[in-house]
Design an enzyme around this catalytic site. Structure first.
Site, mmCIF file in Angstrom:
data_model
loop_
_atom_site.group_PDB
_atom_site.id
_atom_site.type_symbol
_atom_site.label_atom_id
_atom_site.label_comp_id
_atom_site.label_asym_id
_atom_site.label_seq_id
_atom_site.Cartn_x
_atom_site.Cartn_y
_atom_site.Cartn_z
ATOM 1 C CE1 TYR A 139 -4.029 -0.835 -0.853
ATOM 2 C CE2 TYR A 139 -1.908 0.249 -0.635
ATOM 3 C CZ TYR A 139 -3.233 0.235 -0.919
ATOM 4 O OH TYR A 139 -3.715 1.477 -2.022
ATOM 5 C CE LYS A 189 -19.537 -5.662 -4.221
ATOM 6 N NZ LYS A 189 -20.362 -4.719 -4.879
ATOM 7 C CG ASP A 221 -21.320 -1.407 -4.917
ATOM 8 O OD1 ASP A 221 -21.507 -1.460 -3.673
ATOM 9 O OD2 ASP A 221 -21.891 -2.209 -5.577
ATOM 10 C CG ASP A 245 -5.331 3.993 -2.310
ATOM 11 O OD1 ASP A 245 -4.887 5.030 -2.132
ATOM 12 O OD2 ASP A 245 -5.195 3.306 -3.403
ATOM 13 C CG ASP A 249 -6.975 9.366 -4.373
ATOM 14 O OD1 ASP A 249 -6.495 9.388 -3.345
ATOM 15 O OD2 ASP A 249 -6.287 9.214 -5.574
HETATM 16 C C1 IPM Z 1 -2.118 6.579 -0.535
HETATM 17 C C2 IPM Z 1 -1.156 6.122 -1.666
HETATM 18 C C3 IPM Z 1 -0.394 5.058 -1.473
HETATM 19 C C4 IPM Z 1 -1.360 3.808 -0.862
HETATM 20 C C5 IPM Z 1 0.622 4.628 -2.382
HETATM 21 C C6 IPM Z 1 1.744 5.574 -2.650
HETATM 22 C C7 IPM Z 1 1.447 3.231 -1.954
HETATM 23 O O1 IPM Z 1 -1.966 5.969 -2.842
HETATM 24 O O2 IPM Z 1 -1.425 6.855 0.672
HETATM 25 O O3 IPM Z 1 -3.062 6.866 -0.490
HETATM 26 O O4 IPM Z 1 -1.910 3.188 -1.658
HETATM 27 O O5 IPM Z 1 -1.683 3.715 0.414
HETATM 28 MG MG MG Z 2 -3.990 6.731 -2.299
#
Ligand code: IPM
Ligand code: MG
Length: 385
Positions: A139, A189, A221, A245, A249
């Site tokens: 990042y 990884k 993975d 990240d 999700d």
């Molecule tokens: C998160 C989001 C952010 C990230 C984006 C909006 C920059 O996806 O907080 O998970 O990638 O950190």
């Molecule tokens: Mg995110």
């Protein structure tokens, strides 16, 4: 307590979910006898529109002065292709406040097990927390740019970690594991990436100081696969910025929806109470497709508020009351549309929803009102009766 909270609503559904959290905050103040001063500031796309910058200096300064910061979401298609992106505001804020640790607790409200696309029996004992490194890795690595090579464009991003960055996040993960079930799974990884091999070495080194904590390493993975295969097997999931990240999700779907998951971003900065001056935000994005429709799930934002009360203000009973109130509203069938998306249909795998209590498609406002009502029932004044 007279805490100062900065509210960064941001873009898309950000304003709706943070207003929901503010309703819960106001109710918490009234029910438990606190004064919370809320100062609203711009970030992301709304800040670009208002000032030309995704993180205006006034916003950064206000966050530094605050006891804690609550954020909605940033981003949206209208800012694509512009000179600056809304997301840069959030990344710059995380970095400016030194918030290197992002905690994403994944717990499943029992009533929501049937909202998850996974089979309920896989979800029974899920209680994990993703500890995501937040101010390093790909990042922030340089170079990150586009350049001309052999008459075509090439783009590069750089995944870079220094020892101290890995050491401090690993230490936090081991400390946290000690207060939980004593297991750290470090994700990398290392079979391909040099930055991952350094990551693994430093994690092993930190582990020597925690003989009471079990450490396992998983390639990213495989970790993605195990999260679906046996999610209850994880306790603390330690990850770099990008891997965390992605995996968080995925992990959110264990709870029924991306909209449910809160997060706390912490660093070494302290507030006036000697506690971490954290940034709290749901992990979901700005969901432009449903923005302004009163359809967003406010749970991630409201649970982020609970984390704020717990970590930055030390208000444990209040945080628990908020978390319980969310559970109670869900039990009563107040579900936003995202939670109903994975409901088995008569034609689907799960057959008819026989044992299910009736749920309605709730608006953001209705769900929030149900949570606020459940919170008042948990007010100290009502508990003594
Ligand atoms: C998160 C989001 C952010 C990230 C984006 C909006 C920059 O996806 O907080 O998970 O990638 O950190
Ligand atoms: Mg995110």
């Amino acid at each position: 307590m007279e805490a100062r909270i900065v509210l960064l609503a941001g873009d898309g559904i950000g304003p709706e979910v943070t207003e929901a959290a503010m309703a819960v905050l106001a109710a918490t103040g009234e029910a438990f006898g606190h004064d919370f001063a809320v100062e609203r500031r711009h970030i992301g796309g709304s800040a670009i529109d208002a000032t030309g910058q995704p993180l205006p200096p006034e916003t950064e300064a206000a966050c530094r002065e605050a006891d804690a910061v609550l954020l909605g979401a940033v981003g949206g298609p209208q800012w694509d292709g512009g000179p600056v992106r809304p997301e840069q505001g959030l990344l710059a804020l995380r970095r400016a406040l030194g918030l290197y640790a992002n905690l994403r607790p994944v717990t499943v409200y029992p009533v929501l097990a049937r909202a998850s696309p996974l089979r309920p029996e896989l979800l029974a004992d899920v209680d994990l927390v993703v500890v995501r490194e937040l101010t390093g890795g790909i990042y922030f690595g340089r170079p990150s740019e586009r350049r001309r090579v052999d008459d075509e464009w090439e783009a590069v991003d750089t995944m870079v970690y220094r020892e101290h960055e890995v050491r401090r996040i690993a230490t936090l993960a081991f400390e946290l594991a000690r207060s939980r079930r004593g297991q750290v799974t470090s994700v990398d990884k290392a079979n391909v990436l040099e930055s991952s091999r350094l990551w693994r070495e430093i994690v092993n080194e930190v582990a020597t100081a925690y003989p009471d904590v079990t450490l396992a390493h998983q390639y990213v993975d495989a970790a993605a696969m195990h999260l679906l295969r046996r999610p209850a097997g994880f306790d603390v999931l330690l990850t770099s910025n990008l891997f965390g990240d992605i995996l968080s999700d995925e992990a959110a779907m264990l709870t029924g929806s991306l909209g449910n998951l809160p997060s706390a971003s912490l660093g070494s900065g302290k507030n006036r109470y000697g506690r971490p001056r954290g940034l709290y935000e749901p992990i979901h994005g700005s969901a432009p497709d449903i923005a302004g429709k009163d359809a967003a799930n406010p749970v991630g934002a409201i649970l982020s508020l609970a984390l704020l009360l717990r970590y930055s203000l030390g208000l444990t009973a209040e945080a628990e009351a908020v978390e319980e109130a969310v559970g109670a509203a869900l039990e009563d069938g107040w579900w936003t549309a995202d939670l109903l998306a994975a409901q088995p249909t008569p034609a689907g795998r799960g057959g008819p929803r026989r044992e299910a209590k009736a749920v309605v498609v709730a608006t953001t406002t209705e769900m929030t009102e149900a949570i606020v009502a459940a919170l008042y029932e948990r007010a100290p004044a009502n508990q003594e009766k």
